[in-house]
Design a protein around this motif. Sequence first.
Motif, short mmCIF file in Angstrom:
data_model
loop_
_atom_site.label_atom_id
_atom_site.label_comp_id
_atom_site.label_asym_id
_atom_site.label_seq_id
_atom_site.Cartn_x
_atom_site.Cartn_y
_atom_site.Cartn_z
N PRO A 1 51.70 34.16 5.56
CA PRO A 1 52.92 33.43 5.91
C PRO A 1 52.67 32.29 6.89
O PRO A 1 53.36 31.27 6.86
CB PRO A 1 53.83 34.51 6.52
CG PRO A 1 52.92 35.60 6.94
CD PRO A 1 51.77 35.58 5.97
N PHE A 2 51.67 32.47 7.77
CA PHE A 2 51.32 31.39 8.68
C PHE A 2 50.85 30.16 7.92
O PHE A 2 51.30 29.04 8.17
CB PHE A 2 50.22 31.84 9.65
CG PHE A 2 49.56 30.70 10.36
CD1 PHE A 2 50.22 30.04 11.39
CD2 PHE A 2 48.29 30.27 10.00
CE1 PHE A 2 49.61 28.95 12.04
CE2 PHE A 2 47.68 29.20 10.64
CZ PHE A 2 48.34 28.54 11.67
N PHE A 3 49.93 30.35 6.96
CA PHE A 3 49.42 29.22 6.19
C PHE A 3 50.55 28.51 5.44
O PHE A 3 50.60 27.28 5.37
CB PHE A 3 48.35 29.67 5.19
CG PHE A 3 47.04 30.03 5.83
CD1 PHE A 3 46.44 29.20 6.75
CD2 PHE A 3 46.39 31.21 5.49
CE1 PHE A 3 45.22 29.54 7.34
CE2 PHE A 3 45.18 31.55 6.07
CZ PHE A 3 44.59 30.71 7.00
N SER A 4 51.45 29.29 4.85
CA SER A 4 52.55 28.70 4.10
C SER A 4 53.47 27.88 4.99
O SER A 4 53.80 26.73 4.69
CB SER A 4 53.34 29.82 3.40
OG SER A 4 54.40 29.28 2.63
N ALA A 5 53.88 28.47 6.13
CA ALA A 5 54.79 27.78 7.02
C ALA A 5 54.14 26.58 7.70
O ALA A 5 54.75 25.51 7.85
CB ALA A 5 55.31 28.76 8.08
N MET A 6 52.88 26.73 8.11
CA MET A 6 52.21 25.63 8.79
C MET A 6 51.85 24.50 7.83
O MET A 6 51.87 23.32 8.23
CB MET A 6 50.95 26.13 9.50
CG MET A 6 50.29 25.09 10.39
SD MET A 6 51.41 24.30 11.58
CE MET A 6 51.61 25.63 12.75
N SER A 7 51.56 24.81 6.58
CA SER A 7 51.28 23.73 5.64
C SER A 7 52.53 22.88 5.41
O SER A 7 52.43 21.66 5.24
CB SER A 7 50.77 24.28 4.30
OG SER A 7 51.79 24.93 3.57
N ALA A 8 53.70 23.51 5.43
CA ALA A 8 54.94 22.73 5.32
C ALA A 8 55.07 21.77 6.49
O ALA A 8 55.46 20.61 6.32
CB ALA A 8 56.15 23.67 5.24
N MET A 9 54.72 22.25 7.70
CA MET A 9 54.77 21.38 8.88
C MET A 9 53.77 20.25 8.76
O MET A 9 54.09 19.08 8.99
CB MET A 9 54.47 22.21 10.13
CG MET A 9 55.52 23.25 10.47
SD MET A 9 57.03 22.54 11.18
CE MET A 9 56.45 22.11 12.82
N ARG A 10 52.54 20.59 8.41
CA ARG A 10 51.50 19.56 8.28
C ARG A 10 51.81 18.61 7.11
O ARG A 10 51.39 17.46 7.09
CB ARG A 10 50.14 20.21 8.05
CG ARG A 10 49.58 20.93 9.28
CD ARG A 10 49.28 19.98 10.39
NE ARG A 10 48.59 20.63 11.51
CZ ARG A 10 48.32 20.03 12.66
NH1 ARG A 10 48.70 18.78 12.86
NH2 ARG A 10 47.70 20.68 13.62
N GLY A 11 52.58 19.12 6.14
CA GLY A 11 52.92 18.30 4.99
C GLY A 11 54.07 17.37 5.22
O GLY A 11 54.34 16.50 4.38
#
Length: 302
Positions: free
Chosen positions: A44-54
């Motif tokens: 879930p961290f990767f999913s949520a943080m990729s949205a931020m970085r994206g």
Amino acid sequence: MSACEDEHRVHFRSQVPSLDGTHYKGQAGRIAVIGGSEEYTGAPFFSAMSAMRGGADLSFVFCPRNAAQIIKSYSPDLIVYPGFDALGNECTALARMHAIVVGPGLGRTDHAAEVFEKVLSYAIRSGTVLVIDADALWFLSQSPNLFAEIANSAEGFHVYLTPNKVELDRLLIAAAVDSTVQLVKLLKGKAVIIAKGNKDVIVSLNVQAEISTKASQKRVGGQGDILSGLLALYAFWMLRSRPLPCGPGYGVDGCLVTAAVAACSITRDATYQAFLKHRHGFVASDALAFVAEAVSKYVSDG
């Protein structure tokens, strides 16, 4: 990049929020990720943080209590809710979200199954874009009646399924169909399916695309989670304007596929750049560090 991919890229670029200082916090995307478990806190961290970085402004993680503090420790940029009861009885906590990801690290307990069905029901009622990934795909394959719920949902509901080969085979067996195209037809066009692999094959009712740009040659856990967060965000970007912009395939179908093309292309580029740097030592967190750069390249005029 193929001519088809380039067409989608131009379409996507027209919908990217401008960085001119005129937007308020949250306007560029509020993304919710429902997942995580005691064993799996990275997903879930990767999913949520990729949205931020994206490009998103805010990412929210709803996870079990025993995973919350761990996920919080990974980054102060995420808003983390401990316990799935924070969703509310009717998922009222999701009312402000622009798109939802369900499944990363969720686990396969009975309670996790209840959470998945609750979130799916909310997304269908509200018409919020939903990305079904990882363990949520397993629950879908175990409950074929949910295919009918998706297929018969009201106009305005859109869902992405993001299976790898094993997950796709499981879904096809559960749905008693022979191909991804048949599964999309069974779901009456409510779903866009991204079959992940050496090529990412994107299938909607009227538009299809294949993304074969370079990606990491080492497969590690977390790459699909990065894709899921970008996918949720970019679907929101593509659908937020009314009337919808013209592009490959036009309408909702074309916009959803364009979002998927962008998410796949950016994920593949980020993993490839990280792989070139780390080779055998490549891990998903390395790719996360390259997402922002991959986005900048994808939306540039060059």
